[in-house]
Design a protein around this motif. Structure first.
Motif, PDB file in Angstrom:
ATOM      1  N   ALA A  19      36.112  32.177  43.494  1.00 20.12           N
ATOM      2  CA  ALA A  19      36.210  31.999  44.800  1.00 20.12           C
ATOM      3  C   ALA A  19      37.001  30.837  44.952  1.00 20.12           C
ATOM      4  O   ALA A  19      38.164  30.733  45.849  1.00 20.12           O
ATOM      5  CB  ALA A  19      34.829  32.144  45.657  1.00 20.12           C
ATOM      6  N   SER A  30      35.567  41.770  45.943  1.00 20.77           N
ATOM      7  CA  SER A  30      34.784  40.759  46.481  1.00 20.77           C
ATOM      8  C   SER A  30      35.024  39.656  45.142  1.00 20.77           C
ATOM      9  O   SER A  30      35.329  39.860  44.096  1.00 20.77           O
ATOM     10  CB  SER A  30      33.387  41.076  46.190  1.00 20.77           C
ATOM     11  OG  SER A  30      32.797  41.470  44.942  1.00 20.77           O
ATOM     12  N   PHE A  31      34.440  38.213  45.526  1.00 21.23           N
ATOM     13  CA  PHE A  31      34.669  37.322  44.456  1.00 21.23           C
ATOM     14  C   PHE A  31      33.849  37.426  43.455  1.00 21.23           C
ATOM     15  O   PHE A  31      34.092  37.200  42.095  1.00 21.23           O
ATOM     16  CB  PHE A  31      34.116  35.908  45.039  1.00 21.23           C
ATOM     17  CG  PHE A  31      35.225  35.478  46.226  1.00 21.23           C
ATOM     18  CD1 PHE A  31      36.479  35.602  46.090  1.00 21.23           C
ATOM     19  CD2 PHE A  31      34.467  34.744  47.459  1.00 21.23           C
ATOM     20  CE1 PHE A  31      37.462  35.191  47.091  1.00 21.23           C
ATOM     21  CE2 PHE A  31      35.606  34.551  48.522  1.00 21.23           C
ATOM     22  CZ  PHE A  31      37.017  34.720  48.063  1.00 21.23           C
ATOM     23  N   SER A  32      32.535  37.954  43.532  1.00 21.20           N
ATOM     24  CA  SER A  32      31.785  38.017  42.340  1.00 21.20           C
ATOM     25  C   SER A  32      32.414  39.515  41.451  1.00 21.20           C
ATOM     26  O   SER A  32      32.279  39.361  40.347  1.00 21.20           O
ATOM     27  CB  SER A  32      30.436  38.899  42.920  1.00 21.20           C
ATOM     28  OG  SER A  32      30.557  40.118  43.575  1.00 21.20           O
ATOM     29  N   GLU A  33      33.055  40.445  42.153  1.00 15.03           N
ATOM     30  CA  GLU A  33      33.886  41.480  41.355  1.00 15.03           C
ATOM     31  C   GLU A  33      34.891  41.022  40.586  1.00 15.03           C
ATOM     32  O   GLU A  33      35.097  41.028  39.333  1.00 15.03           O
ATOM     33  CB  GLU A  33      34.330  42.806  42.039  1.00 15.03           C
ATOM     34  CG  GLU A  33      34.964  43.671  41.285  1.00 15.03           C
ATOM     35  CD  GLU A  33      33.926  44.515  40.247  1.00 15.03           C
ATOM     36  OE1 GLU A  33      34.869  44.839  39.345  1.00 15.03           O
ATOM     37  OE2 GLU A  33      32.801  44.265  40.277  1.00 15.03           O
ATOM     38  N   SER A  51      32.109  32.941  37.090  1.00 15.41           N
ATOM     39  CA  SER A  51      31.018  32.984  38.065  1.00 15.41           C
ATOM     40  C   SER A  51      31.638  33.308  39.390  1.00 15.41           C
ATOM     41  O   SER A  51      32.857  33.213  39.629  1.00 15.41           O
ATOM     42  CB  SER A  51      30.259  31.663  38.195  1.00 15.41           C
ATOM     43  OG  SER A  51      31.253  30.402  38.611  1.00 15.41           O
ATOM     44  N   THR A  52      30.944  33.535  40.282  1.00 15.18           N
ATOM     45  CA  THR A  52      31.164  34.060  41.869  1.00 15.18           C
ATOM     46  C   THR A  52      32.176  32.982  42.422  1.00 15.18           C
ATOM     47  O   THR A  52      33.199  32.969  43.028  1.00 15.18           O
ATOM     48  CB  THR A  52      30.096  34.726  42.619  1.00 15.18           C
ATOM     49  OG1 THR A  52      29.733  35.930  42.019  1.00 15.18           O
ATOM     50  CG2 THR A  52      30.730  34.921  44.074  1.00 15.18           C
ATOM     51  N   ASN A  53      31.267  31.739  42.191  1.00 17.10           N
ATOM     52  CA  ASN A  53      31.998  30.695  43.038  1.00 17.10           C
ATOM     53  C   ASN A  53      33.300  30.127  42.255  1.00 17.10           C
ATOM     54  O   ASN A  53      34.306  29.681  43.139  1.00 17.10           O
ATOM     55  CB  ASN A  53      31.114  29.448  42.894  1.00 17.10           C
ATOM     56  CG  ASN A  53      29.663  29.442  43.882  1.00 17.10           C
ATOM     57  OD1 ASN A  53      29.639  30.443  44.772  1.00 17.10           O
ATOM     58  ND2 ASN A  53      28.799  28.867  43.456  1.00 17.10           N
ATOM     59  N   GLY A  99      35.321  37.703  39.544  1.00 16.42           N
ATOM     60  CA  GLY A  99      34.513  36.770  38.510  1.00 16.42           C
ATOM     61  C   GLY A  99      34.137  37.838  37.273  1.00 16.42           C
ATOM     62  O   GLY A  99      34.160  37.365  36.290  1.00 16.42           O
ATOM     63  N   ARG A 100      33.370  38.885  37.446  1.00 14.73           N
ATOM     64  CA  ARG A 100      32.793  39.806  36.503  1.00 14.73           C
ATOM     65  C   ARG A 100      34.146  40.334  35.705  1.00 14.73           C
ATOM     66  O   ARG A 100      33.871  40.272  34.535  1.00 14.73           O
ATOM     67  CB  ARG A 100      32.180  40.916  37.296  1.00 14.73           C
ATOM     68  CG  ARG A 100      31.656  41.825  36.136  1.00 14.73           C
ATOM     69  CD  ARG A 100      31.168  43.061  36.666  1.00 14.73           C
ATOM     70  NE  ARG A 100      31.978  43.947  37.345  1.00 14.73           N
ATOM     71  CZ  ARG A 100      32.973  44.816  36.440  1.00 14.73           C
ATOM     72  NH1 ARG A 100      32.618  44.509  35.217  1.00 14.73           N
ATOM     73  NH2 ARG A 100      33.494  45.676  36.860  1.00 14.73           N
TER      74      ARG A 100
END
Length: 148
Positions: A35, A19-22, A30-32, A24-25
């Motif tokens: 992405a 995922s984008f959030s993973e 950030s998630t955005n 980013g982490r």
């Protein structure tokens, strides 16, 4: 392409469903922001797609050969018979009826040159092929256009 883009490619190569959030982490964005970077890599043609690799397909997709085989059929072999004979051959991806000195252009993915030799022998022995000319792809083509 910078260090963060390379990290993103590494993450997606290991797990294309990340995922984008993973993402980013893992790289400190950030998630955005993650992405946006993934979308830019797609738009720039760095990421061409996402796919499922099965155990059956894996050898051909990891370092195998992609070949183009020009095929001339024996005078006694009709097109329907030829197409039916090659249909069960899983390594053949495409078969296009052509104009010119050859009847068909086949595209195939194979493990190695031994598998290519086996395929060529099979075509000549049991598929009505009298002559072949083979070309090996050295690399994948660059994208012809960007997504809009």
């Amino acid at each position: 392409m910078d260090r963060l883009d390379e990290q993103i490619l590494g993450i997606l190569t290991d797990n294309a469903r990340c995922s984008f959030s993973e993402i980013g982490r893992q790289i400190g964005l950030s998630t955005n922001a993650a992405a946006a970077r993934v979308r830019r890599l797609e738009d720039d043609g760095i990421i061409l797609g996402y796919t499922v690799v099965t155990g059956q397909d894996a050898p051909e997709l990891r370092g195998g050969l992609e070949v183009f085989i020009d095929v001339r059929l024996d005078a006694g072999t009709d097109y329907e018979t030829f197409v039916a004979a090659i249909a069960p051959i899983e390594q053949i991806i495409d078969a296009v009826h052509m104009t010119g000195p050859y009847d068909y252009l086949l595209r195939a993915r194979l493990r190695d040159t031994a598998a290519l030799d086996s395929l060529l022998r099979r075509l000549k022995k049991s598929c009505g092929v009298v002559q072949t000319q083979t070309r090996v792809a050295l690399r994948q083509p660059a994208p012809r256009w960007k997504k809009r």
